[in-house]
Scaffold this motif. Sequence first.
Motif, PDB file in Angstrom:
ATOM      1  N   VAL A  86      17.018 -40.961  21.191  1.00 22.30           N
ATOM      2  CA  VAL A  86      16.720 -42.265  20.837  1.00 22.30           C
ATOM      3  C   VAL A  86      16.862 -42.792  19.674  1.00 22.30           C
ATOM      4  CG1 VAL A  86      14.572 -43.685  21.095  1.00 22.30           C
ATOM      5  CG2 VAL A  86      14.766 -41.915  22.444  1.00 22.30           C
ATOM      6  N   TYR A  91      18.684 -45.638  24.147  1.00 26.71           N
ATOM      7  CA  TYR A  91      18.697 -44.323  24.631  1.00 26.71           C
ATOM      8  C   TYR A  91      20.176 -43.838  24.902  1.00 26.71           C
ATOM      9  CZ  TYR A  91      19.018 -40.530  27.978  1.00 26.71           C
ATOM     10  OH  TYR A  91      19.083 -39.472  28.790  1.00 26.71           O
ATOM     11  N   SER A  93      22.739 -40.823  26.131  1.00 20.42           N
ATOM     12  CA  SER A  93      22.847 -39.244  26.607  1.00 20.42           C
ATOM     13  C   SER A  93      24.473 -39.053  26.567  1.00 20.42           C
ATOM     14  CB  SER A  93      22.538 -39.224  27.926  1.00 20.42           C
ATOM     15  OG  SER A  93      22.800 -38.011  28.709  1.00 20.42           O
ATOM     16  N   ARG A  99      24.557 -45.010  27.814  1.00 19.08           N
ATOM     17  CA  ARG A  99      23.986 -45.627  26.917  1.00 19.08           C
ATOM     18  C   ARG A  99      22.940 -46.594  27.463  1.00 19.08           C
ATOM     19  NH1 ARG A  99      27.151 -46.697  22.962  1.00 19.08           N
ATOM     20  NH2 ARG A  99      27.816 -48.423  23.822  1.00 19.08           N
ATOM     21  N   LEU A 108      11.013 -48.722  24.459  1.00 20.21           N
ATOM     22  CA  LEU A 108      11.643 -47.271  24.769  1.00 20.21           C
ATOM     23  C   LEU A 108      10.780 -46.285  24.106  1.00 20.21           C
ATOM     24  CD1 LEU A 108      14.139 -45.560  25.395  1.00 20.21           C
ATOM     25  CD2 LEU A 108      15.159 -46.144  23.436  1.00 20.21           C
ATOM     26  N   SER A 110       9.660 -42.414  22.623  1.00 21.16           N
ATOM     27  CA  SER A 110      10.281 -41.772  21.600  1.00 21.16           C
ATOM     28  C   SER A 110      10.343 -40.342  22.518  1.00 21.16           C
ATOM     29  CB  SER A 110       9.235 -41.374  20.216  1.00 21.16           C
ATOM     30  OG  SER A 110       8.130 -40.748  20.714  1.00 21.16           O
ATOM     31  N   ALA A 111      11.243 -39.396  22.112  1.00 19.72           N
ATOM     32  CA  ALA A 111      11.306 -38.227  22.741  1.00 19.72           C
ATOM     33  C   ALA A 111       9.935 -37.285  22.745  1.00 19.72           C
ATOM     34  CB  ALA A 111      12.478 -37.284  21.854  1.00 19.72           C
ATOM     35  N   ALA A 140      14.278 -39.869  29.427  1.00 18.60           N
ATOM     36  CA  ALA A 140      13.846 -41.064  28.954  1.00 18.60           C
ATOM     37  C   ALA A 140      12.993 -41.826  29.559  1.00 18.60           C
ATOM     38  CB  ALA A 140      15.354 -41.961  28.756  1.00 18.60           C
TER      39      ALA A 140
END
Length: 248
Positions: A86, A91, A93, A99, A108, A110-111, A140
């Motif tokens: 992030v 986000y 991957s 994206r 969004l 956070s992890a 996510a």
Amino acid sequence: MKKTAIITALAAAMCALPSCDRQVNIDQDSYDSASEAANAVTAAADTEKITASTDNAAGGEQDEDTSNTVSYADTVAGTAFSNGIVEGRVYISEYAGIRITAPEGAQLLSAEEVYTDYMMPTRFMNERDKEVYFTGIEDAEICYSDMGGRISVWFYNVRLRCPLTPDMSAEEFLNRRFDEDYEKSGDPVVHTTETVIIGGQEYIKAVRTGVINDNAVYARRIDDDFIMIVNATGNAAADMENIIETIG
């Protein structure tokens, strides 16, 4: 941020209860059959185990042994999977080659917040349910201002989740999950399926009706192990194809 994370975590926990409407949380279904569950546990037992045991503060005693339970570590062991990252409202991957940018007004997570949200429902699960749940990984989550608006990105290890049919297509995986939702809830949910191209990549898109919020689900096979599911509900369903991009 913290207040939103707490609300999100509580919402996820409530969706783990039997009374929760499964039209939002479709991430707790079963294996192909009882024999698949047994096969999955056996396969996991042959894989290097990484179990998280914490010492008891009083006397250093270890928690109950979970070596025969499929865990998050089992889900990724021996695969090419890697968690996304992030960056601000984006986000990314690298593993899936995508994206996603959170729209203005959306958050969004956070992890750490995603992991908290991911783990919260397991507090209400028995070991059998955990075995199934941990074959999927939430990577996510984007929350809109309205409680029904949400985008979640999940990766499912099909070899663990459906060991009798590990080579199923993304469409087969999606249809099976919808069938299981109907069997468990008893509520008729109609869905239409089509193939769409987003950023040059092919997805199976299913639009579900007969639910409280609009629901669009996108599925794509990533490799021999994982299928990615992007679930968009509420206002997010209309945004999904505009905010997901292909990278790499």
